[in-house]
Scaffold this motif. Structure first.
Motif, PDB file in Angstrom:
ATOM      1  N   THR A  14      36.745  40.790 -53.643  1.00 23.44           N
ATOM      2  CA  THR A  14      36.783  41.905 -54.595  1.00 23.44           C
ATOM      3  C   THR A  14      35.805  43.011 -54.239  1.00 23.44           C
ATOM      4  N   GLY A  15      35.128  42.911 -53.110  1.00 24.28           N
ATOM      5  CA  GLY A  15      34.250  43.990 -52.664  1.00 24.28           C
ATOM      6  C   GLY A  15      32.791  43.847 -53.032  1.00 24.28           C
ATOM      7  N   ILE A  16      32.411  42.737 -53.629  1.00 24.85           N
ATOM      8  CA  ILE A  16      30.999  42.508 -53.912  1.00 24.85           C
ATOM      9  C   ILE A  16      30.343  42.040 -52.620  1.00 24.85           C
ATOM     10  N   SER A  17      29.218  42.649 -52.277  1.00 25.76           N
ATOM     11  CA  SER A  17      28.501  42.206 -51.086  1.00 25.76           C
ATOM     12  C   SER A  17      27.004  42.338 -51.318  1.00 25.76           C
ATOM     13  N   ALA A  18      26.259  41.515 -50.614  1.00 24.51           N
ATOM     14  CA  ALA A  18      24.803  41.551 -50.716  1.00 24.51           C
ATOM     15  C   ALA A  18      24.200  40.970 -49.456  1.00 24.51           C
ATOM     16  N   HIS A  19      23.027  41.448 -49.116  1.00 28.39           N
ATOM     17  CA  HIS A  19      22.245  40.839 -48.043  1.00 28.39           C
ATOM     18  C   HIS A  19      20.770  41.076 -48.334  1.00 28.39           C
ATOM     19  N   GLU A  20      19.953  40.157 -47.874  1.00 32.11           N
ATOM     20  CA  GLU A  20      18.503  40.274 -48.058  1.00 32.11           C
ATOM     21  C   GLU A  20      17.818  39.462 -46.986  1.00 32.11           C
ATOM     22  N   SER A  21      16.672  39.938 -46.563  1.00 29.48           N
ATOM     23  CA  SER A  21      15.817  39.168 -45.663  1.00 29.48           C
ATOM     24  C   SER A  21      14.389  39.347 -46.138  1.00 29.48           C
ATOM     25  N   GLY A  22      13.582  38.356 -45.859  1.00 26.94           N
ATOM     26  CA  GLY A  22      12.198  38.438 -46.286  1.00 26.94           C
ATOM     27  C   GLY A  22      11.298  37.589 -45.425  1.00 26.94           C
ATOM     28  N   SER A  23      10.025  37.925 -45.474  1.00 30.01           N
ATOM     29  CA  SER A  23       9.022  37.160 -44.738  1.00 30.01           C
ATOM     30  C   SER A  23       7.666  37.394 -45.377  1.00 30.01           C
ATOM     31  N   PRO A  24       6.764  36.428 -45.224  1.00 26.84           N
ATOM     32  CA  PRO A  24       5.417  36.613 -45.782  1.00 26.84           C
ATOM     33  C   PRO A  24       4.650  37.635 -44.943  1.00 26.84           C
ATOM     34  N   ARG A  25       4.393  38.803 -45.513  1.00 26.64           N
ATOM     35  CA  ARG A  25       3.676  39.863 -44.793  1.00 26.64           C
ATOM     36  C   ARG A  25       2.480  40.376 -45.558  1.00 26.64           C
ATOM     37  N   ALA A  26       2.597  40.498 -46.864  1.00 22.92           N
ATOM     38  CA  ALA A  26       1.537  41.090 -47.676  1.00 22.92           C
ATOM     39  C   ALA A  26       0.687  39.993 -48.309  1.00 22.92           C
TER      40      ALA A  26
ATOM     41  N   GLY B 104      -1.057  38.273 -51.201  1.00 22.02           N
ATOM     42  CA  GLY B 104      -0.947  38.215 -52.648  1.00 22.02           C
ATOM     43  C   GLY B 104      -2.095  37.419 -53.234  1.00 22.02           C
ATOM     44  N   PRO B 105      -2.169  37.303 -54.568  1.00 26.12           N
ATOM     45  CA  PRO B 105      -3.266  36.585 -55.213  1.00 26.12           C
ATOM     46  C   PRO B 105      -3.284  35.090 -54.901  1.00 26.12           C
ATOM     47  N   GLU B 106      -2.143  34.546 -54.496  1.00 24.15           N
ATOM     48  CA  GLU B 106      -2.055  33.116 -54.195  1.00 24.15           C
ATOM     49  C   GLU B 106      -1.728  32.859 -52.737  1.00 24.15           C
ATOM     50  N   GLY B 107      -2.064  33.799 -51.862  1.00 22.77           N
ATOM     51  CA  GLY B 107      -1.752  33.668 -50.448  1.00 22.77           C
ATOM     52  C   GLY B 107      -0.767  34.729 -50.027  1.00 22.77           C
ATOM     53  N   PRO B 108      -0.182  34.586 -48.836  1.00 18.31           N
ATOM     54  CA  PRO B 108       0.753  35.613 -48.357  1.00 18.31           C
ATOM     55  C   PRO B 108       1.960  35.742 -49.292  1.00 18.31           C
ATOM     56  N   ALA B 109       2.244  36.976 -49.675  1.00 14.89           N
ATOM     57  CA  ALA B 109       3.396  37.263 -50.532  1.00 14.89           C
ATOM     58  C   ALA B 109       4.574  37.659 -49.653  1.00 14.89           C
ATOM     59  N   VAL B 110       5.759  37.294 -50.076  1.00 16.97           N
ATOM     60  CA  VAL B 110       6.960  37.623 -49.314  1.00 16.97           C
ATOM     61  C   VAL B 110       7.341  39.075 -49.575  1.00 16.97           C
ATOM     62  N   THR B 111       7.585  39.797 -48.506  1.00 19.39           N
ATOM     63  CA  THR B 111       8.116  41.143 -48.575  1.00 19.39           C
ATOM     64  C   THR B 111       9.598  41.041 -48.225  1.00 19.39           C
TER      65      THR B 111
ATOM     66  N   THR C 140      13.521  47.514 -51.286  1.00 18.29           N
ATOM     67  CA  THR C 140      12.432  46.720 -50.726  1.00 18.29           C
ATOM     68  C   THR C 140      11.677  46.150 -51.919  1.00 18.29           C
ATOM     69  N   ALA C 141      11.066  45.020 -51.706  1.00 25.52           N
ATOM     70  CA  ALA C 141      10.225  44.403 -52.725  1.00 25.52           C
ATOM     71  C   ALA C 141       8.983  43.901 -52.001  1.00 25.52           C
ATOM     72  N   ASP C 142       7.824  44.380 -52.450  1.00 28.63           N
ATOM     73  CA  ASP C 142       6.584  44.020 -51.774  1.00 28.63           C
ATOM     74  C   ASP C 142       5.451  43.916 -52.789  1.00 28.63           C
ATOM     75  N   GLU C 143       4.223  43.920 -52.311  1.00 29.85           N
ATOM     76  CA  GLU C 143       3.068  43.778 -53.195  1.00 29.85           C
ATOM     77  C   GLU C 143       2.962  44.941 -54.179  1.00 29.85           C
ATOM     78  N   ASN C 144       3.692  46.028 -53.949  1.00 26.76           N
ATOM     79  CA  ASN C 144       3.669  47.182 -54.849  1.00 26.76           C
ATOM     80  C   ASN C 144       4.868  47.231 -55.787  1.00 26.76           C
ATOM     81  N   GLY C 145       5.711  46.203 -55.776  1.00 26.00           N
ATOM     82  CA  GLY C 145       6.826  46.136 -56.704  1.00 26.00           C
ATOM     83  C   GLY C 145       8.189  46.230 -56.050  1.00 26.00           C
TER      84      GLY C 145
END
Length: 143
Positions: free
Chosen positions: A53-65, A67-74, A94-99
């Protein structure tokens, strides 16, 4: 809300052996025609899917930033679908330490800054205060 649905879809797919073909109709739009889910457990991951039906999504992430509990995933990714009114909705983000930072032509944008404000900001930049603007203890402020 869309991010939540996307994350729930991936979680359901992971529980069912990485397949979305058991999801028919409803919010998922039918069977998945393509699905990929790679997560080696080291914090790096990627996933993508498409439906007929045309719905599509993709995402990739890795610990780069950090965070308060160790490396946060960007993370970075995108999703698209057709809204009930027929409009094609496409969002990249994008989703990172700044939101969470979405970009899409259908998203509202702030109005332009008025010229008078821009001139005032430029004047302030070119003419910095000789004082710190703090309270001086005599019922007045220094500017």
């Amino acid at each position: 809300m869309t991010k939540l649905v996307l994350l729930m879809t991936v979680a359901v797919a992971a529980v069912h052996g990485g397949r979305l073909d058991h999801l028919t109709g409803g919010a998922y739009g039918g069977e998945a025609t393509r699905f990929e889910n790679v997560n080696n457990g080291d914090g790096n991951y990627r996933f993508s899917y498409e439906t007929p039906t045309g719905i599509s999504a993709h995402e990739s992430g890795s610990p780069r930033a950090q965070g308060p509990e160790g490396p946060a995933v960007t993370a970075e990714g995108a999703f698209s679908y057709r809204a009930p009114d027929g409009q094609q909705i496409s969002v990249s983000y994008t989703a990172d330490e700044n939101g969470f930072h979405p970009v899409g032509s259908h998203l509202p944008t702030p109005p332009p800054i008025p010229d008078a404000i821009l001139k005032s900001l430029e004047f302030n930049r070119q003419n910095p205060s000789s004082d710190d603007g703090s309270y001086n203890g005599r019922n007045s402020y220094r500017f």
